[in-house]
Design a protein around this motif. Structure first.
Motif, mmCIF file in Angstrom:
data_model
loop_
_atom_site.group_PDB
_atom_site.id
_atom_site.type_symbol
_atom_site.label_atom_id
_atom_site.label_comp_id
_atom_site.label_asym_id
_atom_site.label_seq_id
_atom_site.Cartn_x
_atom_site.Cartn_y
_atom_site.Cartn_z
ATOM 1 N N MET A 113 76.489 -50.798 124.454
ATOM 2 C CA MET A 113 75.190 -50.126 124.342
ATOM 3 C C MET A 113 74.065 -50.971 124.920
ATOM 4 S SD MET A 113 75.655 -48.162 120.682
ATOM 5 C CE MET A 113 74.171 -47.165 120.866
ATOM 6 N N ARG A 114 74.407 -51.997 125.662
ATOM 7 C CA ARG A 114 73.364 -52.737 126.379
ATOM 8 C C ARG A 114 72.763 -51.831 127.444
ATOM 9 N NH1 ARG A 114 76.396 -57.972 128.287
ATOM 10 N NH2 ARG A 114 75.241 -57.327 130.127
ATOM 11 N N SER A 115 71.527 -52.116 127.827
ATOM 12 C CA SER A 115 70.788 -51.184 128.695
ATOM 13 C C SER A 115 71.453 -50.966 130.052
ATOM 14 C CB SER A 115 69.355 -51.663 128.888
ATOM 15 O OG SER A 115 69.360 -52.949 129.482
ATOM 16 N N GLU A 116 72.306 -51.902 130.487
ATOM 17 C CA GLU A 116 73.016 -51.698 131.758
ATOM 18 C C GLU A 116 73.970 -50.505 131.671
ATOM 19 O OE1 GLU A 116 72.729 -54.532 130.114
ATOM 20 O OE2 GLU A 116 72.818 -56.283 131.426
ATOM 21 N N TYR A 117 74.445 -50.225 130.455
ATOM 22 C CA TYR A 117 75.467 -49.196 130.281
ATOM 23 C C TYR A 117 74.964 -47.935 129.601
ATOM 24 C CZ TYR A 117 78.335 -53.400 130.865
ATOM 25 O OH TYR A 117 78.873 -54.568 131.324
ATOM 26 N N PHE A 118 73.938 -48.079 128.758
ATOM 27 C CA PHE A 118 73.555 -46.961 127.886
ATOM 28 C C PHE A 118 72.070 -47.077 127.543
ATOM 29 C CE2 PHE A 118 73.656 -44.424 123.931
ATOM 30 C CZ PHE A 118 74.357 -43.332 124.415
ATOM 31 N N PRO A 119 71.363 -45.941 127.478
ATOM 32 C CA PRO A 119 69.910 -46.012 127.302
ATOM 33 C C PRO A 119 69.437 -46.383 125.893
ATOM 34 C CG PRO A 119 70.629 -43.734 127.414
ATOM 35 C CD PRO A 119 71.829 -44.571 127.726
ATOM 36 N N VAL A 120 70.312 -46.206 124.902
ATOM 37 C CA VAL A 120 69.892 -46.464 123.521
ATOM 38 C C VAL A 120 70.558 -47.760 123.046
ATOM 39 C CG1 VAL A 120 69.847 -45.555 121.167
ATOM 40 C CG2 VAL A 120 69.718 -43.978 123.117
ATOM 41 N N ASP A 121 69.747 -48.653 122.508
ATOM 42 C CA ASP A 121 70.285 -49.943 122.070
ATOM 43 C C ASP A 121 71.044 -49.814 120.747
ATOM 44 O OD1 ASP A 121 70.086 -52.954 122.733
ATOM 45 O OD2 ASP A 121 69.654 -52.845 120.563
ATOM 46 N N PHE A 122 71.985 -50.714 120.550
ATOM 47 C CA PHE A 122 72.780 -50.732 119.320
ATOM 48 C C PHE A 122 71.886 -50.795 118.073
ATOM 49 C CE2 PHE A 122 75.675 -52.828 116.214
ATOM 50 C CZ PHE A 122 76.769 -51.990 116.314
ATOM 51 N N SER A 123 70.730 -51.454 118.218
ATOM 52 C CA SER A 123 69.840 -51.613 117.063
ATOM 53 C C SER A 123 69.258 -50.272 116.612
ATOM 54 C CB SER A 123 68.709 -52.579 117.407
ATOM 55 O OG SER A 123 67.955 -52.069 118.491
ATOM 56 N N ALA A 124 69.374 -49.235 117.457
ATOM 57 C CA ALA A 124 68.881 -47.910 117.064
ATOM 58 C C ALA A 124 69.848 -47.209 116.101
ATOM 59 C CB ALA A 124 68.671 -47.037 118.300
ATOM 60 N N LEU A 125 71.021 -47.772 115.947
ATOM 61 C CA LEU A 125 71.976 -47.197 114.985
ATOM 62 C C LEU A 125 71.574 -47.723 113.603
ATOM 63 C CD1 LEU A 125 75.319 -47.804 116.952
ATOM 64 C CD2 LEU A 125 73.840 -45.790 116.995
ATOM 65 N N HIS A 126 70.954 -46.883 112.819
ATOM 66 C CA HIS A 126 70.346 -47.339 111.570
ATOM 67 C C HIS A 126 71.296 -47.330 110.373
ATOM 68 C CE1 HIS A 126 66.550 -47.957 113.424
ATOM 69 N NE2 HIS A 126 66.453 -46.696 113.822
ATOM 70 N N SER A 127 72.518 -46.885 110.586
ATOM 71 C CA SER A 127 73.480 -46.960 109.483
ATOM 72 C C SER A 127 73.888 -48.412 109.286
ATOM 73 C CB SER A 127 74.707 -46.110 109.801
ATOM 74 O OG SER A 127 75.342 -46.620 110.959
ATOM 75 N N HIS A 128 74.595 -48.667 108.192
ATOM 76 C CA HIS A 128 75.133 -50.016 107.971
ATOM 77 C C HIS A 128 76.432 -50.108 108.764
ATOM 78 C CE1 HIS A 128 72.271 -50.557 104.752
ATOM 79 N NE2 HIS A 128 72.638 -49.393 104.273
ATOM 80 N N ILE A 129 76.441 -50.921 109.793
ATOM 81 C CA ILE A 129 77.663 -51.101 110.584
ATOM 82 C C ILE A 129 78.134 -52.522 110.326
ATOM 83 C CG2 ILE A 129 78.669 -51.053 112.891
ATOM 84 C CD1 ILE A 129 76.533 -48.996 113.625
ATOM 85 N N VAL A 130 79.198 -52.607 109.545
ATOM 86 C CA VAL A 130 79.589 -53.877 108.963
ATOM 87 C C VAL A 130 80.848 -54.409 109.642
ATOM 88 C CG1 VAL A 130 80.197 -55.017 106.786
ATOM 89 C CG2 VAL A 130 78.715 -52.992 106.764
ATOM 90 N N PRO A 131 80.782 -55.624 110.187
ATOM 91 C CA PRO A 131 82.017 -56.200 110.733
ATOM 92 C C PRO A 131 82.896 -56.752 109.619
ATOM 93 C CG PRO A 131 80.180 -57.708 111.068
ATOM 94 C CD PRO A 131 79.624 -56.492 110.392
#
Lengths: 300, 124
Positions: A113-131
Motif C-alpha cells: 500500500m505504499r504510494s508507488e503501488y496504491f493510492p491509499v496508505d496502510f495508515s488509512a486502515l483504521h481497524s486494529h491490524i495486529v501482527p
C-alpha cells in the motif's frame, strides 16, 4: 453455529472475469472458514473484496478475524487494500506469521500500500491490524481451533494450514508444486496412470481431513511447460488426497487459461483417476460462492 | 452497368422523423426444472426476491415428500440470479452431488433435496 467453508476466490495467478469463467469464478484466492463464532480468512486475493462486502452486511459487529496467508504473491494479497472491514476502527484482524517472531506477512501487506503501488496508505486502515505468529512449533490454538502450518514447495516459499476443532478438520494447501517433491518423479514419465508416492510429511499433514483444499492448477498436458512455476498437476493432488484418505478434495487455484469447460474436464479426469485408485474421495472444483458445512453427513 | 460519377454525387441528407416502433422485450425468467421426485417433471419459474422450497403448505414451492424438510431450501435473489441456502434441513442440499450449505446458482446446476432433483436454468 457449525463448521463452514466458503470460497470467495478460487482462481490462480490473476483475476479472470468473463463469460467463460462465470461458473467457477474469476477472483483469486480467498477462503472463509468459520468454526462457530471464530472467523478465519485464508489468503487475501481479489475474492477478499467481496468477502469484505458480505461481512459488512452481516449482523455480527465488530468483525474479528484471524488472517492466515499462504504467501505474499500478488494473487494472494491484492484484495487486502479493498477489504472494507479493515477501514472500520472497531474491527480487529490478526495477521499470523508461520514461525515465532515472523512479521513478514504484516510488513508486506503494508508495503503493497505504499504510494508507488496504491493510492491509499496502510495508515488509512483504521481497524486494529495486529501482527502475530503461530509460535515456535508453528501450531497454536486460536479461539479453540488448533491451527497448524506446513512448509510447501513454491518459489519464495509457501505454507499450508490445517484447522481443527471437535474432530473436524480442513486443510488449505495452495501454491504447492507437489510434483517436484515426489520421491520418484520418473514414475510419471514411465506411466501417467501409475500411482505417485507423495512425501509422507505432506500425507500425514493432510491425513483424514474432512476437506482438503488443494492447488490443482495444471492438467497433465499443461504441466510439462510449467515445471518450476510452483503449481502441481491436479492428478498428482488426487494421489495425495487418496493416500491421505481425506473425505473431500476441492481442486483449487484454477489456471487463468482454463475456462469453465476446461475445469470440468480437469475434474472429470481427477475423478476417473480416483476411481482407478479405488478411492471414494469426493472430488470437485472449488467454486466461487459455494459454502460447505463440514460437520454434517456428506452423502444423501 | 458501372456506376456513373453522378451516382456518387454528394447529396444533403434530409432529416426525417421516424417513429419508434413498439419493441417487445422478452425476459426469460430463471427456472427450476424438476426432473425427479414427486410432481416431476415440471418447470417452475422463479419470481420474487425470496422463495422457500419444502413440504409445508406455506412454502412457495411445495414438494410433497417426507424426504424434504418442512422448510428445506431458500432461494434469495442474488447478483441477477439466485443464491440457494439450506435451512438446516435434515437431508441436506446437494449441488452437483456435493453437499453444500449455500451456493450462488449457475446455469445447468443440479440441485437435490431429498428425493427431488432439479436443474437450474439461468434466465436472460
Amino acid at each position: 453455529m457449525g463448521f463452514y467453508v466458503r470460497f470467495w476466490g478460487t482462481r490462480g495467478s490473476i483475476p479472470t472475469p468473463g463469460r467463460t469463467t462465470h461458473r467457477y469464478g474469476g477472483n483469486t484466492s480467498c477462503v472463509e472458514i468459520r468454526f462457530d463464532d471464530a472467523l478465519f480468512i485464508l489468503d487475501g486475493g481479489t475474492g477478499l473484496r467481496e468477502l469484505g462486502v458480505d461481512l459488512m452486511r452481516r449482523p455480527q459487529h465488530p468483525v474479528v478475524a484471524h488472517m492466515l496467508f499462504s504467501h505474499m504473491h500478488w494473487d494472494h494479497i491484492q484484495g487486502f487494500p479493498f477489504f472494507t472491514p479493515a477501514y472500520v476502527p472497531q474491527n480487529t484482524f490478526t495477521i499470523y506469521g508461520a514461525t515465532s517472531g515472523d512479521r513478514r506477512f504484516h510488513q508486506l501487506l503494508s508495503g503493497q500500500m505504499r504510494s508507488e503501488y496504491f493510492p491509499v496508505d496502510f495508515s488509512a486502515l483504521h481497524s486494529h491490524i495486529v501482527p502475530s505468529d503461530l509460535g515456535e512449533l508453528s501450531a497454536r490454538t486460536l479461539d479453540g481451533v488448533l491451527v497448524r502450518c506446513f512448509v510447501q514447495r513454491h518459489p519464495g516459499g509457501s505454507f499450508a494450514y490445517s484447522l481443527e476443532k471437535n474432530g473436524h478438520r480442513v486443510v488449505y494447501a495452495t501454491d504447492n508444486e507437489i510434483d517436484l517433491t515426489l520421491p520418484d518423479p520418473s514414475v510419471v514419465q514411465r506411466d501417467l496412470l501409475a500411482p505417485r508416492a507423495i512425501p509422507s510429511e505432506f500425507i500425514e499433514f493432510c491425513r483424514g481431513a474432512d476437506l482438503l483444499i488443494c492447488d490443482g492448477q495444471y492438467t497433465e498436458a499443461e504441466y510439462p511447460s510449467k515445471v518450476g512455476w510452483g503449481h502441481p498437476r491436479a492428478t498428482t493432488v488426487v494421489d495425495a488426497a487418496v493416500q491421505a484418505a481425506v473425505k473431500q478434495l476441492a481442486i483449487f487455484h484454477h489456471d487463468p487459461m482454463q475456462s469453465d469447460d476446461d475445469i470440468e474436464q480437469k475434474i472429470g479426469d481427477c475423478r476417473s483417476r480416483a476411481r482407478r485408485l479405488g478411492s471414494d474421495c469426493l472430488i470437485f472444483a472449488a467454486r466461487e460462492g459455494v459454502e460447505l458445512r463440514l460437520d454434517t453427513p456428506l452423502t444423501p | 452497368m458501372l456506376p456513373s460519377q453522378d451516382d456518387h454525387a454528394d447529396h444533403m441528407t434530409e432529416e426525417q422523423l421516424v417513429p419508434l416502433l413498439p419493441v417487445q422485450v422478452y425476459a426469460r425468467p430463471h427456472v427450476l426444472q424438476q426432473i425427479r421426485g414427486p410432481l416431476s417433471p415440471q418447470i417452475i419459474e422463479l419470481r420474487g426476491d425470496q422463495l422457500i422450497i419444502g413440504r409445508n403448505p406455506d412454502v412457495d414451492i411445495r414438494i410433497p415428500s417426507a424426504a424434504l424438510s418442512r422448510h428445506h431450501l431458500r432461494l434469495d435473489k442474488y447478483q441477477g440470479g439466485y443464491r440457494a441456502v439450506d435451512l438446516d434441513s435434515s437431508n441436506g442440499f446437494f449441488l452437483n452431488e456435493i453437499r453444500v450449505s449455500s451456493a450462488a446458482l449457475r446455469d445447468g446446476d443440479t440441485i437435490q433435496l431429498g428425493n427431488a432433483v432439479f436443474v437450474y436454468h439461468e434466465g436472460k
